[in-house]
Design a protein around this motif. Structure first.
Motif, short mmCIF file in Angstrom:
data_model
loop_
_atom_site.label_atom_id
_atom_site.label_comp_id
_atom_site.label_asym_id
_atom_site.label_seq_id
_atom_site.Cartn_x
_atom_site.Cartn_y
_atom_site.Cartn_z
N ILE A 1 77.32 22.93 1.53
CA ILE A 1 75.93 22.70 1.94
C ILE A 1 75.89 22.25 3.39
CG2 ILE A 1 73.92 21.22 1.59
CD1 ILE A 1 74.59 21.22 -1.40
N ALA A 2 76.81 21.36 3.76
CA ALA A 2 76.83 20.83 5.13
C ALA A 2 77.11 21.93 6.15
CB ALA A 2 77.88 19.72 5.24
N GLU A 3 77.95 22.88 5.81
CA GLU A 3 78.28 23.94 6.76
C GLU A 3 77.30 25.11 6.70
OE1 GLU A 3 81.63 26.59 4.35
OE2 GLU A 3 82.24 24.78 5.41
N GLY A 4 76.34 25.07 5.77
CA GLY A 4 75.29 26.07 5.73
C GLY A 4 75.61 27.35 5.00
N SER A 5 76.71 27.39 4.27
CA SER A 5 77.08 28.63 3.59
C SER A 5 76.73 28.63 2.09
CB SER A 5 78.59 28.89 3.75
OG SER A 5 79.34 27.82 3.20
N TYR A 6 76.37 27.46 1.55
CA TYR A 6 76.20 27.32 0.10
C TYR A 6 75.19 28.32 -0.48
CZ TYR A 6 75.20 25.04 -4.39
OH TYR A 6 75.01 24.78 -5.71
N GLY A 7 74.05 28.52 0.18
CA GLY A 7 73.01 29.35 -0.41
C GLY A 7 72.87 30.74 0.18
N LEU A 8 73.83 31.18 0.99
CA LEU A 8 73.68 32.46 1.69
C LEU A 8 73.60 33.64 0.73
CD1 LEU A 8 76.08 32.01 4.75
CD2 LEU A 8 73.59 31.81 4.67
N ASN A 9 74.52 33.73 -0.22
CA ASN A 9 74.50 34.88 -1.12
C ASN A 9 73.32 34.82 -2.07
OD1 ASN A 9 75.73 36.58 -3.66
ND2 ASN A 9 76.61 37.21 -1.70
N ARG A 10 72.90 33.62 -2.44
CA ARG A 10 71.75 33.49 -3.34
C ARG A 10 70.46 33.95 -2.68
NH1 ARG A 10 71.47 27.68 -5.84
NH2 ARG A 10 71.71 27.11 -3.64
N GLN A 11 70.43 33.99 -1.34
CA GLN A 11 69.24 34.44 -0.64
C GLN A 11 69.13 35.96 -0.57
OE1 GLN A 11 69.40 32.57 3.21
NE2 GLN A 11 69.23 30.49 2.38
N LEU A 12 70.22 36.67 -0.91
CA LEU A 12 70.16 38.13 -0.92
C LEU A 12 69.30 38.60 -2.09
CD1 LEU A 12 73.91 39.05 -0.22
CD2 LEU A 12 72.02 38.95 1.41
N PRO A 13 68.52 39.67 -1.91
CA PRO A 13 67.72 40.17 -3.04
C PRO A 13 68.63 40.76 -4.12
CG PRO A 13 67.60 41.67 -1.16
CD PRO A 13 68.30 40.42 -0.67
N PRO A 14 68.38 40.45 -5.38
CA PRO A 14 69.19 41.04 -6.45
C PRO A 14 69.11 42.56 -6.42
CG PRO A 14 67.83 39.23 -7.28
CD PRO A 14 67.35 39.53 -5.89
N PRO A 15 70.17 43.24 -6.79
CA PRO A 15 70.16 44.71 -6.75
C PRO A 15 69.08 45.30 -7.65
CG PRO A 15 72.40 43.88 -7.00
CD PRO A 15 71.49 42.71 -7.20
N THR A 16 68.43 46.35 -7.17
CA THR A 16 67.45 47.09 -7.97
C THR A 16 68.06 48.36 -8.55
OG1 THR A 16 66.65 48.21 -5.97
CG2 THR A 16 65.51 46.20 -6.65
N ASP A 17 69.29 48.67 -8.16
CA ASP A 17 70.02 49.81 -8.72
C ASP A 17 71.50 49.58 -8.40
OD1 ASP A 17 70.57 52.12 -10.03
OD2 ASP A 17 69.60 53.46 -8.59
N PHE A 18 72.37 50.23 -9.15
CA PHE A 18 73.81 50.07 -8.95
C PHE A 18 74.44 51.45 -8.81
CE2 PHE A 18 72.53 46.21 -11.11
CZ PHE A 18 73.25 45.22 -10.44
N GLY A 19 74.80 51.80 -7.58
CA GLY A 19 75.48 53.06 -7.34
C GLY A 19 76.96 52.88 -7.09
N ARG A 20 77.33 51.72 -6.54
CA ARG A 20 78.75 51.44 -6.21
C ARG A 20 78.98 49.94 -6.39
NH1 ARG A 20 83.28 53.24 -3.16
NH2 ARG A 20 83.96 51.78 -1.53
N VAL A 21 79.93 49.59 -7.26
CA VAL A 21 80.14 48.19 -7.65
C VAL A 21 81.63 47.88 -7.64
CG1 VAL A 21 79.83 46.49 -9.49
CG2 VAL A 21 78.07 48.23 -9.09
#
Length: 379
Positions: free
Chosen positions: A120-140
């Motif tokens: 949290i202090a370095e600012g990385s804790y919530g970065l991935n959670r801020q990405l929009p969840p996928p609406t389709d899966f073509g490559r995983v």
């Protein structure tokens, strides 16, 4: 001398004491032999052997398992109630009489709190959670332990998608438990980044089968959590537990409880995307058909408008022609003479229009509406 040392220890420590330590390694032979270590304040490392005798082992291991869901393993921080013993042949050791699972759980929780605070202090804790969840899966990309039961559960749901050519899965392996877990997971996540650089991933899925709290604690590593938190595609976890938090769960874009639920999320999302695509196609076809109908109606309207305009133009032209005809008929020689004009002709019958063309004595013939007269130029 060795016997004397044993007597001194027995007199100096007359009973059992609680000892904090980390299990460096253990050997399972009817009795459980532990190698304990502890880091001192000055950086020195204290080492000691301990034994969990068979007569206490079943009771204490059951107590530990009920509280943590797991077993005593290397790398765990433990609080043991021990009786010190010095044997002239085997040296110094501790006989384990009791243990405190709460200490192990508390240590893991404190460590998790400290790692969370640092992210949290370095600012990385919530970065991935801020990405929009996928609406389709073509490559995983899918990260799991080699041969994990959870991977089999996952693939039973998702293999049909790959067989149909709908979704491409890239499978990566790592160690999820033990001292090698952090380095192995870090390397696998770096490999997933390279895969994403080659062709963008819709998600990185991290799965494993169910595990005890103490087993899951190996996932609470700062570098692993940072790598997941800063991953360029959404991270989805399915680590086989519902009640207990791990740092990868906390930093992931989407958390599911099990590999099967992670697979179900992918299948459900792909199905929803396909249904939406079909609905969009129907909407496009309907809209296109309406456009054609509207275009035909517009063309017919334009044709009608053009016909009306053409008829109006023709009517105006007819009126203009009539006017011109009337004007032309009004300018015939007979009608002109009737209005008081005379037609001047020369001796040969040619029409004379200019006085300069005449000479004195030139005979003229003047034609009026009611007859002709002759004259002679005198000027």
């Amino acid at each position: 001398m060795l016997a004397y040392v044993g007597q001194v220890i027995a007199r100096g420590v007359p009973g059992a004491v609680w000892v904090r330590a980390e299990i460096a390694s253990l050997t399972d032979r009817r009795h459980l032999y532990l190698d304990l270590v502890q880091l001192g304040e000055g950086g020195e490392v204290a080492k000691c052997r301990a034994t969990l005798w068979a007569r206490e082992r079943a009771v204490l291991e059951g107590k530990f398992r009920r509280a943590t869901g797991g077993h005593l393993t290397a790398g765990l921080k433990v609080l043991l109630f021990c009786q010190p013993e010095f044997h002239p042949q085997y040296g110094f050791s501790l006989n384990v009489l009791d243990l405190s699972p709460e200490f192990t759980l508390g240590d893991a929780a404190l460590r998790l709190d400290a790692l969370r605070a640092q992210l949290i202090a370095e600012g990385s804790y919530g970065l991935n959670r801020q990405l929009p969840p996928p609406t389709d899966f073509g490559r995983v990309a899918v990260l799991s332990p080699d041969g994990a039961a959870g991977l089999g559960d996952f693939r039973r749901e998702t293999d049909p998608l790959e067989a149909a050519g709908v979704t491409q899965f890239v499978y990566l392996e790592a160690t999820f438990q033990g001292h090698a877990a952090a380095a192995s997971l870090g390397a696998a996540i770096a490999q997933a980044r390279a895969v994403h650089a080659e062709a963008p991933l819709d998600a990185l899925v991290v799965i494993r089968g169910g595990g005890a709290v103490t087993d899951l604690a190996w996932l609470n590593d700062l570098e692993v959590a940072r790598a997941l938190a800063t991953f360029p595609a959404p991270v989805i976890t399915g680590l086989g537990h519902a009640r207990d938090d791990t740092l990868p769960d906390e930093v992931a874009c989407v958390r599911t409880d099990t590999p099967s639920k992670a697979a179900a999320l992918i299948v459900r999302t792909v199905a929803a995307a396909a249904a939406q695509a079909q609905e969009d196609a129907r909407t496009i076809r309907t809209h296109a058909a309406q456009v054609l109908v509207d275009a035909a109606a517009a063309a017919e309207w334009a044709h009608d408008r053009a016909g009306i305009a053409a008829r109006r133009a023709a009517d105006r032209a007819a009126l203009e022609v009539d006017a011109l005809m009337r004007q032309a008929l009004g300018l015939t020689p007979g009608r002109t003479l009737a209005r008081g004009y005379a037609l001047v002709r020369g001796a040969g019958g040619e029409v004379v229009t200019r006085a300069a063309a005449l000479r004195p004595g030139t005979p003229l013939r003047l034609e009026f509406a009611d007859g002709e007269v002759t004259a002679e130029v005198t000027v």
